[in-house]
Design an enzyme around this catalytic site. Structure first.
Site, short mmCIF file in Angstrom:
data_model
loop_
_atom_site.label_atom_id
_atom_site.label_comp_id
_atom_site.label_asym_id
_atom_site.label_seq_id
_atom_site.Cartn_x
_atom_site.Cartn_y
_atom_site.Cartn_z
NE ARG A 164 38.36 1.28 40.61
CZ ARG A 164 38.80 2.26 41.41
NH1 ARG A 164 39.56 3.20 40.93
NH2 ARG A 164 38.51 2.26 42.70
NE ARG A 178 31.71 -4.15 43.27
CZ ARG A 178 32.80 -3.41 43.09
NH1 ARG A 178 33.09 -2.46 43.94
NH2 ARG A 178 33.59 -3.64 42.06
CG HIS A 202 36.00 -7.79 39.93
ND1 HIS A 202 34.86 -7.36 39.26
CD2 HIS A 202 36.63 -6.66 40.36
CE1 HIS A 202 34.83 -6.03 39.31
NE2 HIS A 202 35.88 -5.59 39.95
CD GLN A 257 39.53 -4.61 37.45
OE1 GLN A 257 38.77 -3.87 38.06
NE2 GLN A 257 40.48 -4.13 36.64
CG ASP A 308 42.99 -6.59 44.68
OD1 ASP A 308 42.73 -5.40 44.94
OD2 ASP A 308 42.13 -7.50 44.75
CB SER A 332 38.84 -8.24 49.53
OG SER A 332 39.79 -8.54 48.54
CG MET A 333 35.37 -3.67 49.25
SD MET A 333 34.26 -3.06 47.96
CE MET A 333 34.87 -3.94 46.51
CB CYS A 360 41.63 -4.43 40.09
SG CYS A 360 41.85 -4.83 41.83
NE ARG A 413 35.74 -2.95 35.56
CZ ARG A 413 35.32 -2.84 36.82
NH1 ARG A 413 36.17 -2.53 37.78
NH2 ARG A 413 34.06 -3.10 37.15
N1 CP Z 1 38.19 -2.18 40.40
C1 CP Z 1 36.94 -1.97 40.87
O1 CP Z 1 36.05 -2.79 40.71
O2 CP Z 1 36.78 -0.77 41.47
P1 CP Z 1 35.50 -0.29 42.32
O3 CP Z 1 35.48 -1.11 43.56
O4 CP Z 1 35.74 1.17 42.59
O5 CP Z 1 34.27 -0.51 41.48
N1 NVA Z 2 39.77 -7.73 45.93
C1 NVA Z 2 39.17 -6.42 45.99
C2 NVA Z 2 38.87 -5.92 44.61
C3 NVA Z 2 38.26 -4.54 44.55
C4 NVA Z 2 37.92 -4.10 43.16
C5 NVA Z 2 37.90 -6.49 46.82
O1 NVA Z 2 37.14 -7.45 46.67
O2 NVA Z 2 37.69 -5.59 47.64
#
Ligand code: CP
Ligand code: NVA
Length: 309
Positions: free
Chosen positions: A59, A108, A135, A138, A227, A231-232, A267, A295
């Site tokens: 996104r 990011r 974020h 978002q 969510d 998370s990542m 999200c 977005r």
């Molecule tokens: N929601 C969001 O930020 O998605 P992406 O991680 O795909 O950018």
């Molecule tokens: N909390 C999640 C949001 C992804 C858009 C992350 O940080 O991975």
């Protein structure tokens, strides 16, 4: 200087309510024009956007790149292996070099300090495209989506169910500017950052609650928001978190408890069958795809604001 004079978009709470609402209103206007097929509005003509990604994205990458292009500009994608900010080169050097070529930078990153450093050293505007802490773009898109579907943001009840993560911090920072009722229902030990809760509460603008009981929390909600549980950057904790988050899945029964007016938001990306069921995402009151589409429109309006256009 007034908060609205800030050159960057790093936290929603850096701006006052009037500015946030103005940006959301502008987003609706520019969205309507683009949706009508009219491509004559080209405010970013001759401008270029550098997009730094230390993490994966669909996104954020596509909405920034396409949005900037649709308004006449050019965007450059820099993936995790390209500039390797902080590894191949120091953040403060990246900031100044990219500012020599580009009119605006979106990033990011993992550590929130990295976006603060970029903004500090870049003479051009820097937009936060997600950090481990927050974020904001978002939650601006989410606010726009609520205005479209509910008719307002002020006075609504938003119940987030899951991990007290970066998404929750941006909800709390929005709640410190615009009045609504925000509840984060999370397992013990997965609460949002205490300082951020205190900051939002100290403004006295919104009602803010932390709950350990999602069934009770969701009652009367306008929005149930979920969510991922990992998370990542936390993916190796995924199975441990699945244990700890038992009872926090948004399923049909929880949506039923919320009541008939509740919309479902997420999200994305979502893990169907983990934090939310397939049925909830596919239900008529799920607005996750309009939310994703917004977005682009919210971000276009943010960049127009930063350029003073
Ligand atoms: N929601 C969001 O930020 O998605 P992406 O991680 O795909 O950018
Ligand atoms: N909390 C999640 C949001 C992804 C858009 C992350 O940080 O991975």
């Amino acid at each position: 200087p007034p908060k609205t004079a800030l050159k960057d978009f790093i936290h929603i709470s850096d701006f006052d309510k009037e500015t946030i609402m103005k940006i959301l209103h502008r987003a609706s206007e520019v969205k309507a024009q683009l949706k009508s097929g009219d491509r004559s509005f080209q405010p970013f003509k001759g401008k270029s956007l550098a997009m730094i990604f230390a993490k994966p994205s669909m996104r954020t990458r596509v909405s920034f790149e396409t949005g900037f292009f649709l308004l006449g500009g050019h965007a450059i994608y820099l993936g995790p292996d390209d500039i390797q900010m902080g590894k191949r080169e120091e953040t403060r050097d990246v900031a100044r070099v990219l500012s020599g070529y580009n009119d605006i930078i979106m990033a990011r990153v993992f550590a929130h300090q990295d976006i603060l450093d970029l903004a500090k050293y870049a003479p051009v505007p820097v937009v936060n495209g997600l950090t481990d802490y927050n974020h904001p773009v978002q939650i601006m898109a989410d606010a726009l989506t609520m205005i479209e579907h509910i008719g307002k943001l002020e006075g609504t009840k938003v119940v987030y169910v899951g991990d007290g993560n970066n998404i929750v911090h941006s909800w709390l920072l929005l709640a410190s500017v615009v009045p609504f009722h925000f509840v984060c229902a999370c397992p013990k030990g997965f609460e949002p950052d205490e300082k951020t809760i205190q900051k939002a509460r100290s403004t006295g603008i919104s009602k803010i609650e932390i709950s350990y009981d999602p069934k009770e929390a969701v009652k009367g909600a306008d929005v149930i928001y979920s969510d991922v549980w990992a998370s990542m950057g936390q993916k190796e904790e995924a199975s441990y978190r699945k244990q700890r988050f038992q009872g926090f899945q948004v399923d049909e029964a929880l949506m039923e408890l919320a009541g008939p007016k509740a919309y479902f938001m997420h999200c994305l990306p979502a893990e169907r069958g983990v934090e939310v069921t397939d049925g909830v995402i596919e239900a008529p009151n799920s607005i996750v795809f309009p939310q994703a589409e917004n977005r682009m429109h919210a971000q276009n309006a943010i960049m127009l604001h930063l350029f003073g256009l």
